[in-house]
Motif scaffolding. Structure first.
Motif, short mmCIF file in Angstrom:
data_model
loop_
_atom_site.label_atom_id
_atom_site.label_comp_id
_atom_site.label_asym_id
_atom_site.label_seq_id
_atom_site.Cartn_x
_atom_site.Cartn_y
_atom_site.Cartn_z
N LEU A 12 -7.08 8.36 -10.46
CA LEU A 12 -7.90 7.60 -9.51
C LEU A 12 -8.12 6.17 -10.02
O LEU A 12 -7.96 5.20 -9.26
CB LEU A 12 -9.25 8.30 -9.29
CG LEU A 12 -10.23 7.60 -8.34
CD1 LEU A 12 -9.69 7.55 -6.91
CD2 LEU A 12 -11.60 8.30 -8.34
N LEU A 62 1.33 3.06 -3.38
CA LEU A 62 0.22 3.70 -4.11
C LEU A 62 0.48 5.18 -4.38
O LEU A 62 0.08 5.71 -5.42
CB LEU A 62 -1.10 3.50 -3.34
CG LEU A 62 -1.53 2.03 -3.21
CD1 LEU A 62 -2.76 1.90 -2.32
CD2 LEU A 62 -1.81 1.43 -4.58
N LYS A 63 1.18 5.81 -3.45
CA LYS A 63 1.52 7.22 -3.66
C LYS A 63 2.46 7.36 -4.88
O LYS A 63 2.31 8.28 -5.68
CB LYS A 63 2.18 7.78 -2.40
CG LYS A 63 2.33 9.27 -2.42
CD LYS A 63 2.73 9.85 -1.09
CE LYS A 63 2.62 11.36 -1.19
NZ LYS A 63 2.45 12.03 0.05
N GLN A 82 -4.45 -0.64 -6.27
CA GLN A 82 -4.90 -1.01 -4.93
C GLN A 82 -5.54 -2.42 -4.93
O GLN A 82 -5.35 -3.20 -4.01
CB GLN A 82 -5.92 0.02 -4.43
CG GLN A 82 -6.35 -0.22 -3.01
CD GLN A 82 -7.45 0.72 -2.54
OE1 GLN A 82 -8.22 0.38 -1.68
NE2 GLN A 82 -7.54 1.92 -3.08
N GLY A 112 -13.94 0.66 -5.46
CA GLY A 112 -12.82 0.84 -6.37
C GLY A 112 -13.13 0.39 -7.78
O GLY A 112 -12.88 1.11 -8.75
N SER A 134 0.83 -1.22 0.00
CA SER A 134 0.00 0.00 0.00
C SER A 134 0.86 1.26 0.00
O SER A 134 0.42 2.32 -0.45
CB SER A 134 -0.97 -0.01 1.18
OG SER A 134 -0.24 -0.01 2.39
N GLY A 135 2.09 1.13 0.50
CA GLY A 135 2.99 2.29 0.51
C GLY A 135 3.40 2.73 -0.89
O GLY A 135 3.87 3.86 -1.08
N ALA A 179 -4.89 4.22 -9.64
CA ALA A 179 -4.59 3.93 -8.23
C ALA A 179 -5.54 2.86 -7.68
O ALA A 179 -5.13 2.02 -6.88
CB ALA A 179 -4.69 5.21 -7.41
N GLU A 180 -6.81 2.89 -8.13
CA GLU A 180 -7.76 1.88 -7.66
C GLU A 180 -7.38 0.49 -8.19
O GLU A 180 -7.48 -0.50 -7.47
CB GLU A 180 -9.19 2.23 -8.11
CG GLU A 180 -9.77 3.49 -7.48
CD GLU A 180 -10.10 3.36 -5.99
OE1 GLU A 180 -9.94 2.27 -5.42
OE2 GLU A 180 -10.51 4.37 -5.39
N VAL A 231 -2.87 -4.99 -4.68
CA VAL A 231 -2.37 -5.12 -3.30
C VAL A 231 -3.40 -5.83 -2.43
O VAL A 231 -3.06 -6.75 -1.66
CB VAL A 231 -2.07 -3.71 -2.71
CG1 VAL A 231 -1.61 -3.83 -1.25
CG2 VAL A 231 -1.01 -2.98 -3.54
N LYS A 232 -4.64 -5.44 -2.57
CA LYS A 232 -5.71 -5.91 -1.68
C LYS A 232 -6.19 -7.32 -2.00
O LYS A 232 -6.50 -8.08 -1.10
CB LYS A 232 -6.90 -4.96 -1.87
CG LYS A 232 -7.50 -4.40 -0.59
CD LYS A 232 -8.60 -3.44 -1.03
CE LYS A 232 -9.25 -2.77 0.12
NZ LYS A 232 -10.19 -1.74 -0.34
N ARG A 261 0.59 7.04 -8.08
CA ARG A 261 -0.09 8.30 -8.45
C ARG A 261 0.91 9.30 -9.02
O ARG A 261 0.62 9.99 -9.99
CB ARG A 261 -0.82 8.89 -7.23
CG ARG A 261 -1.95 8.02 -6.71
CD ARG A 261 -2.88 8.78 -5.80
NE ARG A 261 -2.28 9.24 -4.57
CZ ARG A 261 -2.17 8.51 -3.46
NH1 ARG A 261 -2.61 7.27 -3.42
NH2 ARG A 261 -1.62 9.02 -2.36
#
Lengths: 140, 99
Positions: A42, A16-17, A49, A107, A13-14, A45-46, A52-53, A20
């Motif tokens: 967006l 994701l910045k 994410q 998302g 998750s780190g 990034a989704e 990752v998720k 972007r």
């Protein structure tokens, strides 16, 4: 203008910045409208994410990388996501129904709202999952 | 994400600053939920939040629902344009308390 840029990111998750930042940098070169640019950031990034998720669900620390490739050809924007996580089962992907107010599930809904097409391709030997998001920028 | 909390009687105003994504949602929840559990009326000031994704929106929904359950409320204040856009994309403007 045609362009193709890709970058690898550690799956956590780190990152994701950084995803972007990379996306904004690329879209800056394309001189896109600010609103469109932020929508695309967006969506990217989704999707990152979700890797990752979901693709790395239950895997807290990994050195695995995901790759994001942004290409523009003849005003068609194509964004590829490559990862080596658990294989995505497309039938299990459901975005939240909007009248069902609960945290989560938004998302994928955002990605579908923003992009024209969302396709999982099975064309990679090096990677497990290959998601392709496309948008025709001629319509914007 | 940076934050600042000001309490005045039963109102706790939380000023959030930065980008709210999956990486900081736990931190945001740890900040907001105890205030709700203490039955404070929580004002979330979002004027300095430049970016919020679905994880951030989930925190807003969860906070709103927890507050309703405990008979208090969460009010979103001075929502930045970019956050408002995401709230509207999720069609939550009629559900969450926006001011």
């Amino acid at each position: 203008m045609n362009l193709s840029e890709s970058k690898d990111f550690i799956v956590n998750s780190g990152s994701l910045k950084d995803v972007r930042l990379f996306s904004r940098d690329v879209f800056e070169k394309l001189n896109l409208d600010k609103n469109l640019k932020e929508e695309l950031v967006l969506a990217i990034a989704e999707a990152a994410q979700n890797i990752v998720k979901h693709a790395y669900k239950g895997i807290e620390d990994t050195d695995d990388k995901m790759q994001i490739k942004i290409s523009l050809n003849d005003n068609k924007l194509e964004i590829g996501f490559y990862d080596k996580g658990k294989p995505v089962v497309e039938e299990n992907i459901q975005h939240r129904q909007l009248d069902d107010i609960k945290p989560g599930g938004l998302g994928t809904f955002f990605i579908n709202q923003i992009m024209d097409d969302v396709v999982f391709k099975k064309d990679q030997k090096k990677w497990v999952n290959h998601l392709v998001l496309t948008k025709n920028l001629s319509n914007n | 994400m940076a934050y600042n909390v000001k309490e005045d009687g039963n109102i706790a105003t939380v000023y959030l600053d930065g980008e709210i994504d999956m990486d900081v949602t736990e931190k945001a929840k740890e900040l907001i939920m105890p205030l709700i559990e203490a039955k404070k009326e929580v004002h979330l000031n979002l004027k300095d939040v430049q970016y919020m994704d679905s994880s951030g929106i989930s925190v807003l929904i969860e906070s709103h629902q927890k507050a309703m359950e405990l008979g208090t409320k969460v009010i979103l204040k001075e929502i930045s344009k970019s956050v408002l856009k995401v709230i509207m994309m999720a069609k939550l403007e009629q559900i969450l308390n926006l001011e």
